[in-house]
Structures are given as structure tokens and as C-alpha cells.
Write a protein that holds these residues in place. Structure first.
Motif, PDB file in Angstrom:
ATOM      1  N   SER A 120      49.358  42.344  53.480  1.00  0.00           N
ATOM      2  CA  SER A 120      48.630  43.279  52.615  1.00  0.00           C
ATOM      3  C   SER A 120      49.379  44.593  52.511  1.00  0.00           C
ATOM      4  O   SER A 120      49.590  45.286  53.519  1.00  0.00           O
ATOM      5  CB  SER A 120      47.224  43.531  53.181  1.00  0.00           C
ATOM      6  OG  SER A 120      46.613  44.629  52.537  1.00  0.00           O
TER       7      SER A 120
ATOM      8  N   LEU B 206      40.920  38.626  55.694  1.00  0.00           N
ATOM      9  CA  LEU B 206      40.288  39.842  55.170  1.00  0.00           C
ATOM     10  C   LEU B 206      39.319  40.460  56.176  1.00  0.00           C
ATOM     11  O   LEU B 206      39.190  41.683  56.256  1.00  0.00           O
ATOM     12  CB  LEU B 206      39.559  39.522  53.865  1.00  0.00           C
ATOM     13  CG  LEU B 206      40.454  39.147  52.677  1.00  0.00           C
ATOM     14  CD1 LEU B 206      39.600  38.696  51.495  1.00  0.00           C
ATOM     15  CD2 LEU B 206      41.330  40.309  52.287  1.00  0.00           C
TER      16      LEU B 206
ATOM     17  N   ILE C 290      38.283  42.428  47.136  1.00  0.00           N
ATOM     18  CA  ILE C 290      39.087  41.201  47.053  1.00  0.00           C
ATOM     19  C   ILE C 290      38.280  40.014  47.557  1.00  0.00           C
ATOM     20  O   ILE C 290      38.313  38.915  46.985  1.00  0.00           O
ATOM     21  CB  ILE C 290      40.388  41.356  47.865  1.00  0.00           C
ATOM     22  CG1 ILE C 290      41.295  42.407  47.220  1.00  0.00           C
ATOM     23  CG2 ILE C 290      41.130  40.018  47.965  1.00  0.00           C
ATOM     24  CD1 ILE C 290      42.498  42.769  48.058  1.00  0.00           C
ATOM     25  N   LYS C 291      37.534  40.233  48.643  1.00  0.00           N
ATOM     26  CA  LYS C 291      36.705  39.165  49.209  1.00  0.00           C
ATOM     27  C   LYS C 291      35.645  38.718  48.210  1.00  0.00           C
ATOM     28  O   LYS C 291      35.371  37.507  48.058  1.00  0.00           O
ATOM     29  CB  LYS C 291      36.040  39.675  50.497  1.00  0.00           C
ATOM     30  CG  LYS C 291      35.128  38.662  51.176  1.00  0.00           C
ATOM     31  CD  LYS C 291      35.919  37.530  51.788  1.00  0.00           C
ATOM     32  CE  LYS C 291      35.010  36.613  52.595  1.00  0.00           C
ATOM     33  NZ  LYS C 291      35.758  35.464  53.182  1.00  0.00           N
TER      34      LYS C 291
ATOM     35  N   ILE D 136      40.287  38.536  43.579  1.00  0.00           N
ATOM     36  CA  ILE D 136      41.436  39.085  42.845  1.00  0.00           C
ATOM     37  C   ILE D 136      42.349  39.818  43.834  1.00  0.00           C
ATOM     38  O   ILE D 136      42.120  40.974  44.183  1.00  0.00           O
ATOM     39  CB  ILE D 136      40.976  40.048  41.727  1.00  0.00           C
ATOM     40  CG1 ILE D 136      40.002  39.348  40.776  1.00  0.00           C
ATOM     41  CG2 ILE D 136      42.184  40.588  40.961  1.00  0.00           C
ATOM     42  CD1 ILE D 136      39.408  40.271  39.722  1.00  0.00           C
ATOM     43  N   ALA D 137      43.395  39.138  44.281  1.00  0.00           N
ATOM     44  CA  ALA D 137      44.301  39.719  45.280  1.00  0.00           C
ATOM     45  C   ALA D 137      45.099  40.886  44.722  1.00  0.00           C
ATOM     46  O   ALA D 137      45.570  41.747  45.479  1.00  0.00           O
ATOM     47  CB  ALA D 137      45.251  38.641  45.806  1.00  0.00           C
TER      48      ALA D 137
ATOM     49  N   LEU E 134      44.137  43.407  43.417  1.00  0.00           N
ATOM     50  CA  LEU E 134      43.488  44.686  43.705  1.00  0.00           C
ATOM     51  C   LEU E 134      44.160  45.402  44.878  1.00  0.00           C
ATOM     52  O   LEU E 134      44.074  46.627  44.996  1.00  0.00           O
ATOM     53  CB  LEU E 134      41.996  44.470  44.029  1.00  0.00           C
ATOM     54  CG  LEU E 134      41.080  44.066  42.866  1.00  0.00           C
ATOM     55  CD1 LEU E 134      39.698  43.730  43.387  1.00  0.00           C
ATOM     56  CD2 LEU E 134      41.001  45.215  41.854  1.00  0.00           C
ATOM     57  N   ASP E 135      44.825  44.643  45.743  1.00  0.00           N
ATOM     58  CA  ASP E 135      45.434  45.219  46.945  1.00  0.00           C
ATOM     59  C   ASP E 135      46.480  46.290  46.623  1.00  0.00           C
ATOM     60  O   ASP E 135      46.378  47.420  47.107  1.00  0.00           O
ATOM     61  CB  ASP E 135      46.038  44.105  47.798  1.00  0.00           C
ATOM     62  CG  ASP E 135      46.641  44.634  49.085  1.00  0.00           C
ATOM     63  OD1 ASP E 135      45.887  45.183  49.904  1.00  0.00           O
ATOM     64  OD2 ASP E 135      47.871  44.519  49.255  1.00  0.00           O
TER      65      ASP E 135
END
Length: 312
Positions: A38, A117, A174-175, A179-180, A182-183
Motif C-alpha cells: 500500500s 486491509l 477500499i474495503k 476500488i484499490a 483509491l490508495d
């Protein structure tokens, strides 16, 4: 104006606490960030690493700034804290640009895969809580000891609280959405928050190196103190103020009746400086006495009265 051993000990203890806290958080964030892949969590690890460097600088500067004046540093070592704060601000700017670069790279390549996460969210929550408690303590000590370096360190950690909460929110999002991508977006937002803190710190630390005047509210306290002695001098002018670390430097010209004795003038300046020091601790005050030239209507009327009060 040297701070007492108790004050210096409190400053050193606070700086040491910051070092210990940041070291533990770096290890946690770095381990979890690598495991999760991440960029936002890793950006927080970088942020804490910069905070650790800042804490080390603060620890060094509060020790050095407490040294008394010597033959080389006639005005003391107070500005070491301002220099330290400026270096810290530059480091924070650098960290922010690094985070933005990494986040933009992730967005461009589109290779964002986030795992674990729950662990990441837990670490961010613990980080926010720890930094809040430590920063609150640092701000309390900084306010009590008037330490620019500790205030700068506290602002770093307070920013870390906000950014940790921001990363935590991003991980939760994200959880919930899956939508990963967003990281890295959250990482960029964190970077801009870090840059805002760096600019605030620059204003606090760097501009005092340029000998800007004391804040308006502090100069107002000086004027209020002078009003209590208006019947004992003609006027004062050329008021100059600046700050060096925790020490305030104040000087002015005080016009007194020309018949006032040296002893009376000396007593008056001691009373004025004592009053100013009550409301502005750690002040180094220099008052230059000037005799009234005489011959004016005001002098003819007021000087006998003023002179009598001055020598009482």
C-alpha cells in the motif's frame, strides 16, 4: 535569560519521548506497508521517518539552545531552534514530493493491489492515537518553555494524526468499494496535508531567523506595561523586538526629563523591564535613556512634575 535545569529537563524528556514513539511507528508502518503493498501506508511510514529525523533534530537543538551565551555567541544559542525548525520544514516538503511521485507512478501504471486491509487499518488507528497523545504533550511543554523546536515537532506529529486518519478512511473505503486505486489518491491527499504543515512550520521557524518583530499581541503587552509609567517619562520610541529561540530581544529609547538623575533613570528602567518580563518571560530588554532637550511648552509644564515622581 537561561532556562532553569527543570525546564531544560522537561524539554529533553519531551524530545526523547517523540524519538521513541516515532521509532516504534516507523517499524510498524513499514512492515505493514510492505506486506500490504500500500503506497498510502508506506507514505505514512515515510512521514514517520521524517518525523523521527525531526525529533532527533529537536532533541539536539533543545540541548544546544539551552547553553548560556559565550564569547562567540554573545546573544546565546536560541536560534539553533529556529534553524532546526527550518530544516524540519524542508525535510517535510521533500517527503511530500516523494509521496506524490510514488502515488502518481501507481496511478500511471495502474498496478494497485492491496491486501490485509484490517491489519493496515489497525496500525493507522494506533498511529493516530499515539501521535495525538505525544503531540499534545509536546505542545504543552513547548507552550510552557516557549520552544520553537518542540512546537515544530508537535506540529509534525499533529499532522501525522490527520494523515493517519485519512489513510485509515482510505483503507475503509477500499474495503467497502473494492476500488484499490483509491490508495494512491489518498496518498496524494496526505502529501498535500503534509505540505500545508511544512509551510506553517516555515512561517513559525524560518521568518524568526530574519528577525521579524514579535507578534502584535506580544508588542501590545509591552505598550500596556509602558502606559503604567507615562507620568515618569516624556516618551519612548524606536521600539524594536525580535525572537531568538525562546528568548525575546526588546530594545527602545526612553526620553526622560533632563534633570532626572542617573540613579532615578536606572531605577525607572529596572521597574519597566521587570514589568515587561512578567508578561513576556525570557525577555532580554535594553532601554536607552535620552534626556529631553527642554525648551518646549510641554517640558516647562510637565518636567517638574515628572522629575519629582521619578526621583521619589
Amino acid at each position: 535569560m537561561i532556562q532553569s535545569p527543570e525546564v531544560l529537563a522537561a524539554k529533553n524528556k519531551a524530545a526523547t519521548l517523540s524519538i521513541a514513539s516515532n521509532t516504534i511507528l516507523i517499524i510498524l508502518k513499514l512492515a505493514v506497508g510492505v506486506m500490504m503493498q500500500s503506497v498510502s501506508v508506506l507514505s505514512e511510514a515515510v512521514h514517520s521517518a521524517i518525523d523521527l529525523v525531526a525529533a532527533l533534530i529537536a532533541w539536539f537543538s533543545v540541548r544546544e539552545s539551552g547553553k548560556p551565551a559565550d564569547d562567540v555567541h554573545r546573544f546565546g544559542h536560541g536560534k539553533i531552534e529556529n534553524v532546526a525548525g527550518t530544516i524540519e520544514a524542508a525535510l517535510i516538503f521533500g517527503a511530500a514530493f516523494y509521496i506524490i511521485r510514488e502515488a502518481v507512478h501507481k496511478l500511471q501504471t495502474g498496478t494497485v493491489e492491496i491486501g490485509s486491509l484490517g491489519i493496515g487499518a489497525t496500525v493507522m488507528a494506533l498511529s493516530a492515537l499515539a501521535n495525538y497523545l505525544v503531540s499534545r504533550h509536546l505542545l504543552s511543554v513547548a507552550s510552557r518553555t516557549d520552544s520553537v523546536a518542540l512546537e515544530a515537532d508537535a506540529l509534525h506529529l499533529r499532522t501525522d494524526v490527520y494523515t493517519s486518519v485519512g489513510v485509515l478512511g482510505g483503507l475503509v473505503a477500499i474495503k467497502l468499494t473494492g476500488i484499490a486505486m483509491l490508495d494512491p489518491i489518498v496518498a496524494i491527499v496526505v502529501a498535500f496535508m503534509i505540505m500545508k504543515a511544512a509551510w506553517d512550520l516555515t512561517k513559525t521557524a524560518f521568518f524568526h531567523i530574519l528577525d521579524v518583530k514579535l507578534p502584535d499581541d506580544e508588542e501590545a503587552l509591552i505598550h500596556d506595561a509602558m502606559k503604567r509609567y507615562t507620568n515618569r517619562f516624556i516618551e519612548y520610541h524606536k521600539l524594536r523586538t525580535r525572537k531568538s529561540g525562546h528568548i525575546r530581544h526588546i530594545d527602545m529609547h526612553l526620553v526622560v526629563p533632563k534633570q532626572m538623575t542617573v540613579e532615578a533613570g536606572h531605577t525607572l528602567t529596572h521597574q519597566i523591564t521587570a514589568d515587561i518580563e512578567k508578561c513576556l518571560p525570557y525577555s532580554h530588554i535594553l532601554v536607552h535613556i535620552e534626556p529631553c532637550p527642554g525648551g518646549c511648552e510641554r517640558c516647562a509644564v510637565e518636567c517638574p512634575k515628572v522629575g519629582g515622581l521619578s526621583m521619589a
